[in-house]
Design a protein around this motif. Structure first.
Motif, PDB file in Angstrom:
ATOM      1  N   SER A  83      46.332  79.384 132.912  1.00  0.00           N
ATOM      2  CA  SER A  83      46.821  78.747 132.970  1.00  0.00           C
ATOM      3  C   SER A  83      48.559  79.102 132.037  1.00  0.00           C
ATOM      4  CB  SER A  83      47.687  77.486 133.116  1.00  0.00           C
ATOM      5  OG  SER A  83      47.798  76.629 131.788  1.00  0.00           O
ATOM      6  N   SER A  84      49.497  79.543 132.744  1.00  0.00           N
ATOM      7  CA  SER A  84      50.777  80.112 131.433  1.00  0.00           C
ATOM      8  C   SER A  84      51.813  79.349 131.491  1.00  0.00           C
ATOM      9  CB  SER A  84      50.587  81.561 132.150  1.00  0.00           C
ATOM     10  OG  SER A  84      49.332  82.015 132.152  1.00  0.00           O
ATOM     11  N   SER A  85      51.522  78.026 131.582  1.00  0.00           N
ATOM     12  CA  SER A  85      52.732  77.120 132.006  1.00  0.00           C
ATOM     13  C   SER A  85      52.846  76.737 130.333  1.00  0.00           C
ATOM     14  CB  SER A  85      52.388  75.750 132.957  1.00  0.00           C
ATOM     15  OG  SER A  85      51.076  74.932 132.265  1.00  0.00           O
ATOM     16  N   PHE A  86      51.970  76.819 129.361  1.00  0.00           N
ATOM     17  CA  PHE A  86      52.501  76.456 127.818  1.00  0.00           C
ATOM     18  C   PHE A  86      53.508  76.851 127.043  1.00  0.00           C
ATOM     19  CE2 PHE A  86      51.647  75.649 123.060  1.00  0.00           C
ATOM     20  CZ  PHE A  86      51.814  74.389 123.216  1.00  0.00           C
ATOM     21  N   PRO A  87      54.601  76.493 125.819  1.00  0.00           N
ATOM     22  CA  PRO A  87      55.634  77.584 125.884  1.00  0.00           C
ATOM     23  C   PRO A  87      54.665  78.849 124.944  1.00  0.00           C
ATOM     24  CG  PRO A  87      56.064  75.314 125.746  1.00  0.00           C
ATOM     25  CD  PRO A  87      54.399  75.418 126.083  1.00  0.00           C
ATOM     26  N   ILE A  88      55.411  79.869 124.811  1.00  0.00           N
ATOM     27  CA  ILE A  88      54.692  81.810 124.589  1.00  0.00           C
ATOM     28  C   ILE A  88      55.824  81.839 123.137  1.00  0.00           C
ATOM     29  CG2 ILE A  88      54.443  83.938 124.406  1.00  0.00           C
ATOM     30  CD1 ILE A  88      54.710  82.698 128.124  1.00  0.00           C
ATOM     31  N   GLU A  89      54.609  82.191 122.237  1.00  0.00           N
ATOM     32  CA  GLU A  89      54.776  82.174 121.098  1.00  0.00           C
ATOM     33  C   GLU A  89      55.874  83.455 120.530  1.00  0.00           C
ATOM     34  OE1 GLU A  89      52.092  85.193 122.398  1.00  0.00           O
ATOM     35  OE2 GLU A  89      51.720  82.484 122.543  1.00  0.00           O
TER      36      GLU A  89
END
Length: 415
Positions: free
Chosen positions: A335-341
């Motif tokens: 998934s790509s729903s977590f906040p991005i660095e």
């Protein structure tokens, strides 16, 4: 009048002929000089100021080049000056001699045509890429372009490294994008590399069965009015990352805004490989890396002449270095729903708790199947052992060991 040097371009490459008395020299006398200095018989020569002579394949085609057919025409009447190029076609074979000075151990050695050609760097278009296609995970591609579109409004450049897999057929699948610390302006993109963070990224990728497969960047809206596909700065940056990537299928992806038929703006992805000759030129240090304020952004400057078509030049249109790659999309395993660095908002453990609480009914391995979440966890874990082990669980969708479960829950609850 001083001596004049003429450059003679033939199928053997570029050679030089010295004319002692330019003012009185005729075409016939020039052909005699070519016979003496380059050892090509007078009667076998056809010379012209038109470079298309070298493209002629038959005697009939060669005979059409008549600008230097009159043996009594003076060179000055043909506007030939010091450094001018004369094109030469000739019948027969010859051996091209090496330089007058021979290094120890090679005295008397003759330079063959193959030796001479090897010393010339010829820039031609590469028709086919080494990768069959590139496919983007829809969620990771959307997370990247959405931030650039909604937060940065394509006002400045943004970039990252693409990670995924490469099939035996050369199909590249991109499943996550790592965005290093960076500074983007309208024209420039600078990465501030963080070795410790990148070690964690590589450890996660290894556990997931993935590797770095390319470089992605955006163009700013101000660049849309410029007459180029990639600028000279972008070519240099793409060539640098490609040359260090250690992967023949390495992909360079570009994201930009394009005006649609209704006058609105659509986000558009393009993918390329930098050509083999581009990477060779970069590795061997041919590129001028200092770009002046007045330099044309659609041209890459070389430190010395390269052969482009039938002419020597130090400027190459950037499009010659681009090999178009087909683009597809897919639904990847993450998934790509977590906040991005490394964006405007610092990612903390509070985001971990929020993310885990959002899907309490799912197994923990499902809830942490996000590269950006794993990168946050890596700050608090042993990169050499714990991080790859946790990533392997995600890769195989195996239950998370109890010790890691407790550790993750403790981190989430201390936010």
């Amino acid at each position: 009048m001083a001596k004049m040097m003429l450059r003679v371009r033939s199928r053997d490459g570029l050679e030089r002929v010295t004319v002692e008395n330019p003012q009185g020299t005729t075409v016939s006398e020039l052909k005699s000089l070519i016979q003496t200095q380059l050892r090509i018989p007078f009667q076998n020569q056809t010379i012209s100021t038109n470079q298309n002579l070298l493209l002629a394949k038959t005697q009939e085609e060669i005979a059409r080049f008549t600008d230097m057919a009159n043996p009594n025409t003076a060179l000055t009447a043909l506007n030939l000056a010091h450094g001018s190029i004369v094109y030469l076609a000739y019948d027969g074979e010859r051996t091209v001699a090496g330089p007058a000075f021979h290094p120890a151990g090679s005295f008397g050695r003759k330079m063959t045509m193959d030796d001479l050609i090897a010393k010339q760097m010829k820039v031609t278009r590469q028709e086919n890429p080494h990768c069959e296609l590139v496919s983007f995970d829809r969620d990771c591609a959307n997370a990247f372009q959405h931030y650039v579109s909604e937060t940065l409004a394509f006002a400045v450049k943004r970039g990252g490294f693409m990670y995924g897999t490469v099939s035996e057929e050369g199909k590249v699948e991109v499943d996550f994008i790592y965005e290093p610390p960076q500074l983007g302006t309208e024209e420039n993109l600078v990465f501030y590399r963080d070795p410790e963070e990148e070690k964690a990224v590589e450890a996660i990728a290894m556990g997931l069965g993935m590797r770095r497969v390319g470089f992605i960047f955006t163009q700013s809206v101000s660049q849309d009015t410029k007459d180029y596909t990639l600028s000279n700065r972008e070519v240099l940056q793409a060539a640098e990352f490609h040359s260090k990537g250690g992967l023949k299928e390495w992909v360079t992806a570009m994201v930009k805004l394009e005006v649609n038929e209704d006058g609105g703006a659509d986000v558009h992805f393009e993918a390329f490989q930098m050509s083999d000759i581009c990477i060779r030129l970069f590795k061997e240090g041919w590129f001028e890396t200092e770009i002046g304020e007045g330099d044309d952004p659609k041209l890459s400057k070389m430190k010395k002449d390269v052969v482009l078509g039938v002419k020597d030049t130090k400027e190459v249109d950037n499009d010659f270095f681009l090999v178009v790659v087909k683009i597809f999309d897919h639904q990847g395993p993450l998934s790509s729903s977590f906040p991005i660095e490394n964006r405007n908002t610092l990612v903390t453990l509070k985001a971990l708790k929020t993310h885990l609480d959002r899907a309490k009914n799912l197994p923990l391995v499902k809830r942490i199947s996000d590269f950006h979440l794993l990168l946050l966890l890596a700050r608090f874990l042993d990169v050499a052992n714990d991080v790859p082990a946790l990533a392997v669980c995600v890769h195989t969708q195996s239950p998370i060991p109890e010790g890691y479960q407790l550790l993750i829950e403790t981190m989430a609850n201390t936010s």
